[in-house]
Design an enzyme around this catalytic site. Structure first.
Site, short mmCIF file in Angstrom:
data_model
loop_
_atom_site.label_atom_id
_atom_site.label_comp_id
_atom_site.label_asym_id
_atom_site.label_seq_id
_atom_site.Cartn_x
_atom_site.Cartn_y
_atom_site.Cartn_z
N HIS A 110 -0.52 -6.30 -12.15
CA HIS A 110 0.75 -5.90 -12.79
C HIS A 110 1.82 -6.60 -11.96
O HIS A 110 1.87 -6.38 -10.73
CB HIS A 110 0.88 -4.37 -12.73
CG HIS A 110 2.03 -3.80 -13.48
ND1 HIS A 110 1.99 -2.57 -14.11
CD2 HIS A 110 3.29 -4.27 -13.71
CE1 HIS A 110 3.15 -2.32 -14.69
NE2 HIS A 110 3.96 -3.34 -14.46
N HIS B 189 7.58 -7.92 -4.10
CA HIS B 189 7.65 -7.18 -2.83
C HIS B 189 9.03 -7.43 -2.24
O HIS B 189 9.48 -8.58 -2.19
CB HIS B 189 6.64 -7.72 -1.81
CG HIS B 189 5.20 -7.57 -2.17
ND1 HIS B 189 4.36 -6.69 -1.52
CD2 HIS B 189 4.43 -8.19 -3.09
CE1 HIS B 189 3.14 -6.78 -2.01
NE2 HIS B 189 3.15 -7.69 -2.97
N ASN C 299 6.04 2.17 -1.44
CA ASN C 299 4.71 1.58 -1.29
C ASN C 299 3.72 2.56 -0.65
O ASN C 299 4.06 3.30 0.27
CB ASN C 299 4.86 0.33 -0.40
CG ASN C 299 3.74 -0.66 -0.59
OD1 ASN C 299 2.57 -0.28 -0.64
ND2 ASN C 299 4.10 -1.92 -0.71
N HIS D 14 4.64 -7.69 -9.67
CA HIS D 14 5.50 -6.91 -8.76
C HIS D 14 6.13 -7.83 -7.74
O HIS D 14 5.48 -8.70 -7.19
CB HIS D 14 4.74 -5.77 -8.07
CG HIS D 14 3.44 -6.17 -7.44
ND1 HIS D 14 2.29 -6.40 -8.17
CD2 HIS D 14 3.11 -6.39 -6.14
CE1 HIS D 14 1.31 -6.73 -7.35
NE2 HIS D 14 1.78 -6.75 -6.11
N GLN E 173 3.01 -12.28 -5.39
CA GLN E 173 1.66 -12.87 -5.39
C GLN E 173 1.25 -12.86 -6.86
O GLN E 173 1.01 -11.79 -7.43
CB GLN E 173 0.74 -12.05 -4.50
CG GLN E 173 1.37 -11.86 -3.11
CD GLN E 173 0.40 -11.54 -2.02
OE1 GLN E 173 0.06 -12.41 -1.24
NE2 GLN E 173 -0.04 -10.31 -1.95
W1 AMW Z 1 -0.35 -7.42 -4.25
O1 AMW Z 1 -1.58 -7.66 -3.08
O2 AMW Z 1 -1.09 -7.15 -5.70
O3 AMW Z 1 0.87 -8.58 -4.18
O4 AMW Z 1 0.38 -6.00 -3.69
C1 AMW Z 1 -0.09 -4.72 -4.03
C2 AMW Z 1 0.84 -3.76 -3.34
O5 AMW Z 1 0.75 -2.54 -4.00
C3 AMW Z 1 0.52 -3.51 -1.87
O6 AMW Z 1 1.71 -3.60 -1.13
C4 AMW Z 1 -0.06 -2.09 -1.89
O7 AMW Z 1 0.22 -1.40 -0.69
C5 AMW Z 1 0.67 -1.50 -3.06
N1 AMW Z 1 0.03 -0.40 -3.78
C6 AMW Z 1 -1.23 -0.33 -4.25
N2 AMW Z 1 -1.44 0.81 -4.93
C7 AMW Z 1 -0.25 1.48 -4.92
C8 AMW Z 1 0.20 2.73 -5.44
N3 AMW Z 1 -0.60 3.53 -6.12
N4 AMW Z 1 1.48 3.08 -5.20
C9 AMW Z 1 2.30 2.29 -4.50
N5 AMW Z 1 1.94 1.10 -3.99
C10 AMW Z 1 0.69 0.71 -4.19
#
Ligand code: AMW
Length: 157
Positions: A97, A101, A30, A99, A86
């Site tokens: 996209h 966590h 992350n 994902h 989420q």
């Molecule tokens: W989400 O709020 O859409 O459930 O979570 C987005 C997650 O993606 C967050 O934990 C954020 O830190 C992470 N994130 C965003 N951009 C990137 C990236 N380029 N590489 C890795 N993690 C990312």
């Protein structure tokens, strides 16, 4: 699809961030983890909502999450795992996209257990950043992420 190319919504993910992959899913470290070992599992296909995954993708992403969770809980000497999705903007999704966590959990890591859900809300985090000027939260460097991913990669060989 190019087997060595990983998109996360609009972002092209550096291969150095990816530490495990299958034909249908991949796991990446992350950019802004909220606890050590906070990683993300994504379908290889750029799909926004969970409902739009095929049965094979759904099965594969959860089997991948199970496998990764097992290793990271042990690696971080944690004793539990939070798995969370989420799914859609009103639930807090900021990257369009799918994902999962995965967050390794330890006793006392958050004063109130469910505060972890506030922590993963990107918008609230930005707000906290504005309010708490002492606490500097910024994107990690690719070097930091590459080092973490290299350590995890060894767990899956
Ligand atoms: W989400 O709020 O859409 O459930 O979570 C987005 C997650 O993606 C967050 O934990 C954020 O830190 C992470 N994130 C965003 N951009 C990137 C990236 N380029 N590489 C890795 N993690 C990312």
């Amino acid at each position: 699809m190019d087997s060595e190319s990983y998109m996360f919504g609009p972002y092209k993910i550096d291969l150095k961030q990816v530490f495990y992959s299958t034909q249908l899913s991949y796991a990446l470290v992350n950019l802004r983890p909220v606890v050590p070992g906070h990683v993300l599992i994504c379908p290889r296909r750029e799909i926004k909502r969970f409902v739009d995954l095929t049965a094979d993708e759904t099965s594969d992403i959860w089997l991948t999450a199970q496998k990764v969770g097992l290793q990271l809980e042990s690696y971080h000497k944690a004793s539990s795992l939070t798995f969370t999705i989420q799914d859609g903007p009103q639930s807090g999704q900021t990257v369009p996209h799918v994902h999962i966590h995965i967050l390794p959990r330890k006793r006392g890591d958050f004063e109130k257990n469910d505060e972890i859900y506030d922590a993963i809300k990107e918008k609230e985090k930005e707000l906290k950043q504005k309010l708490d000027l002492d606490e500097e939260r910024k994107d990690r460097t690719i070097e930091e992420m590459a080092e973490e991913a290299a350590n995890y990669r060894k767990l899956f060989t």
